[in-house]
Design an enzyme around this catalytic site. Structure first.
Site, PDB file in Angstrom:
ATOM      1  N   CYS A   3      -5.032  16.495   7.868  1.00  0.00           N
ATOM      2  CA  CYS A   3      -5.739  15.421   8.559  1.00  0.00           C
ATOM      3  C   CYS A   3      -7.251  15.675   8.563  1.00  0.00           C
ATOM      4  O   CYS A   3      -7.704  16.730   9.016  1.00  0.00           O
ATOM      5  CB  CYS A   3      -5.239  15.292   9.990  1.00  0.00           C
ATOM      6  SG  CYS A   3      -6.041  13.961  10.901  1.00  0.00           S
TER       7      CYS A   3
ATOM      8  N   ASN B 260       0.197  14.595  -4.555  1.00  0.00           N
ATOM      9  CA  ASN B 260      -0.089  13.424  -3.727  1.00  0.00           C
ATOM     10  C   ASN B 260      -1.496  12.928  -4.031  1.00  0.00           C
ATOM     11  O   ASN B 260      -2.415  13.723  -4.184  1.00  0.00           O
ATOM     12  CB  ASN B 260       0.046  13.814  -2.247  1.00  0.00           C
ATOM     13  CG  ASN B 260      -0.311  12.695  -1.288  1.00  0.00           C
ATOM     14  OD1 ASN B 260      -1.010  12.906  -0.304  1.00  0.00           O
ATOM     15  ND2 ASN B 260       0.146  11.482  -1.547  1.00  0.00           N
ATOM     16  N   GLY B 261      -1.624  11.601  -4.119  1.00  0.00           N
ATOM     17  CA  GLY B 261      -2.945  11.013  -4.322  1.00  0.00           C
ATOM     18  C   GLY B 261      -2.977  10.060  -5.502  1.00  0.00           C
ATOM     19  O   GLY B 261      -2.696  10.458  -6.642  1.00  0.00           O
TER      20      GLY B 261
ATOM     21  N   MET C  49       3.055   7.930   7.641  1.00  0.00           N
ATOM     22  CA  MET C  49       1.848   7.177   7.972  1.00  0.00           C
ATOM     23  C   MET C  49       2.018   6.612   9.373  1.00  0.00           C
ATOM     24  O   MET C  49       2.988   5.902   9.647  1.00  0.00           O
ATOM     25  CB  MET C  49       1.619   6.048   6.945  1.00  0.00           C
ATOM     26  CG  MET C  49       1.228   6.537   5.564  1.00  0.00           C
ATOM     27  SD  MET C  49       1.037   5.201   4.355  1.00  0.00           S
ATOM     28  CE  MET C  49       2.771   4.877   3.964  1.00  0.00           C
ATOM     29  N   ALA C  50       1.088   6.958  10.263  1.00  0.00           N
ATOM     30  CA  ALA C  50       1.191   6.559  11.666  1.00  0.00           C
ATOM     31  C   ALA C  50       1.264   5.052  11.800  1.00  0.00           C
ATOM     32  O   ALA C  50       0.495   4.313  11.189  1.00  0.00           O
ATOM     33  CB  ALA C  50      -0.012   7.087  12.448  1.00  0.00           C
TER      34      ALA C  50
ATOM     35  N   GLY D 198       2.085   7.561  -0.443  1.00  0.00           N
ATOM     36  CA  GLY D 198       1.658   7.021   0.833  1.00  0.00           C
ATOM     37  C   GLY D 198       1.198   5.593   0.705  1.00  0.00           C
ATOM     38  O   GLY D 198       1.996   4.659   0.659  1.00  0.00           O
ATOM     39  N   ARG D 199      -0.120   5.392   0.593  1.00  0.00           N
ATOM     40  CA  ARG D 199      -0.697   4.048   0.632  1.00  0.00           C
ATOM     41  C   ARG D 199      -0.163   3.110  -0.447  1.00  0.00           C
ATOM     42  O   ARG D 199      -0.152   1.890  -0.263  1.00  0.00           O
ATOM     43  CB  ARG D 199      -2.217   4.148   0.525  1.00  0.00           C
ATOM     44  CG  ARG D 199      -2.894   4.823   1.705  1.00  0.00           C
ATOM     45  CD  ARG D 199      -4.373   5.047   1.437  1.00  0.00           C
ATOM     46  NE  ARG D 199      -4.606   5.979   0.345  1.00  0.00           N
ATOM     47  CZ  ARG D 199      -5.713   6.004  -0.392  1.00  0.00           C
ATOM     48  NH1 ARG D 199      -6.680   5.135  -0.172  1.00  0.00           N
ATOM     49  NH2 ARG D 199      -5.851   6.900  -1.358  1.00  0.00           N
TER      50      ARG D 199
END
Length: 380
Positions: free
Chosen positions: A110, A213-214, A26-27, A237-238
């Site tokens: 993306c 993922n998700g 994650m940027a 991720g989040r």
């Protein structure tokens, strides 16, 4: 919570990940400090922020600066993005030969308009031939070093232009060690619910490992995803934003151990201090504290900490100031159970995906893509 059947370690070529959990790049978040913080919590594979292949090949200073790894990272893992097979191959060789990278992941997920409108990101897998050439080049460049190459993608551009099953076949045919699927289309961005059924479809259609993922917000979600889809591991991720201990819980749940109780505010404050300390060790105290500010709201989400303290935490520039403010928090306050299982980070609404004119008319592409399609915006 326990699981009746413990999943096997995740195998990526000769690389073995004992607990099949991967931190999604994650940027601006998954820098060396955050990866170390997560790694201190539990076993897994922690991937560096996404870097463009062009940046590596051209020796871009900011791109190379991202290739910083902490001492606890036993595997140097980098996510790379590119649109040109030759440049991708050269970048992979540089990463393996000059930077000791041991795993390369390629991002094709993306959904950001400035990337897809040039044919990049989540739009690129529609051009199956180009995807195949990129993966072939990457795998060939990594092979002399014994480095596994994996890829990440989305379901497709939209429900009428799905690409994930074709991408799985291409990944398998070109020698990729695994494929990760975010169960959303590019149109969805981060809205709605992830389609775990699509992850199961991909697993049934390919012989290489599939990572799901998700919508993994709690350890139980990872267990449920693996049971429902048969996937070989999960990408998170989040769900770990402001909650690096999620990796502790994931390691416990996926190895049949009891998941520990949620932390009190005092324990959260200790993690916050450790995070700032790690950032300071990497960037210097002042810059590290400034970088830490973006994480404050995630850490305190749902807690009753006063707005004044929250506001001042968002302006800290020294450890002393941070310590003084953390001392004002009630260390006994329990974790807000209302936040468990709820989405974190960006969500938004579905958005129209802009692709180049005529892009959807054919699965092949003539000539080279616009260099502007190789943008450092991460996502997927």
């Amino acid at each position: 919570m326990t699981t009746s059947t413990m999943p096997a370690p995740l195998r990526l070529g000769d690389l073995e990940v004992p607990v099949p959990v991967v931190l999604a790049p994650m940027a601006g978040v998954t820098n060396a400090a955050f990866r170390q913080l997560c790694a201190e919590q539990g076993a897994g594979l922690y991937v560096c922020e996404m870097i463009t292949s062009r940046g590596i090949v051209e020796g871009d200073r900011s791109s190379l600066a991202m290739l910083t790894f902490s001492g606890v990272e036993t595997v140097r893992s980098v996510q790379l993005y590119g649109i040109d097979p030759d440049t991708i191959g050269r970048a992979v060789a540089i990463l393996c030969d000059e930077h000791g990278v041991q795993h390369v992941d390629l991002n094709f997920g993306c959904p950001v308009p400035k990337v897809t409108r040039k044919g990049g990101g989540a739009a690129l897998p529609w051009k199956a031939g180009l995807l195949g050439r990129i993966l072939t080049s990457a795998v060939a460049a990594a092979e002399p070093y014994g480095v596994p190459v994996t890829m990440k993608t989305r379901k497709g551009i939209d429900d009428d232009h799905l690409t994930f099953l074709d991408a799985g076949r291409v990944a398998e045919d070109t020698g990729c060690a695994a494929i990760a699927l975010h169960g959303r289309t590019a149109v969805q961005h981060y809205s709605g619910q992830a389609d775990w059924a699509a992850i199961g479809e991909l697993k049934a259609a390919t012989s290489i490992p599939v990572l799901g993922n998700g919508d993994i917000w709690e350890a139980g979600d990872a267990v449920a995803m693996m049971e429902q889809t048969g996937c070989d591991g999960v990408v998170v991720g989040r769900g770990c934003l402001g909650r690096p201990w999620l990796f502790r819980d994931l390691a416990a749940a996926l190895t049949g151990q009891e998941v520990l109780t949620t932390p009190t505010l005092g324990e959260v404050a200790a993690v916050m201090r450790r995070h700032a300390e790690l950032l300071g060790g990497w960037l210097g105290e002042e810059r590290g504290c400034i970088e830490f500010r973006k994480h404050v709201a995630w850490y305190l989400k749902g807690f009753a900490a006063g707005s004044a303290v929250r506001s001042r935490l968002g302006t800290v520039s020294s450890y002393a100031a941070l310590d003084a403010l953390l001392a004002e928090l009630d260390p006994r306050e329990p974790f807000p159970v209302s936040e468990l299982g709820r989405p974190r980070g960006r969500q938004g609404t579905p958005k129209r995906v802009v692709v180049p004119e005529g892009w959807l008319d054919s699965r092949e592409v003539d000539g080279a893509l616009d260099p502007a399609a190789e943008d450092a915006t991460s996502g997927g």
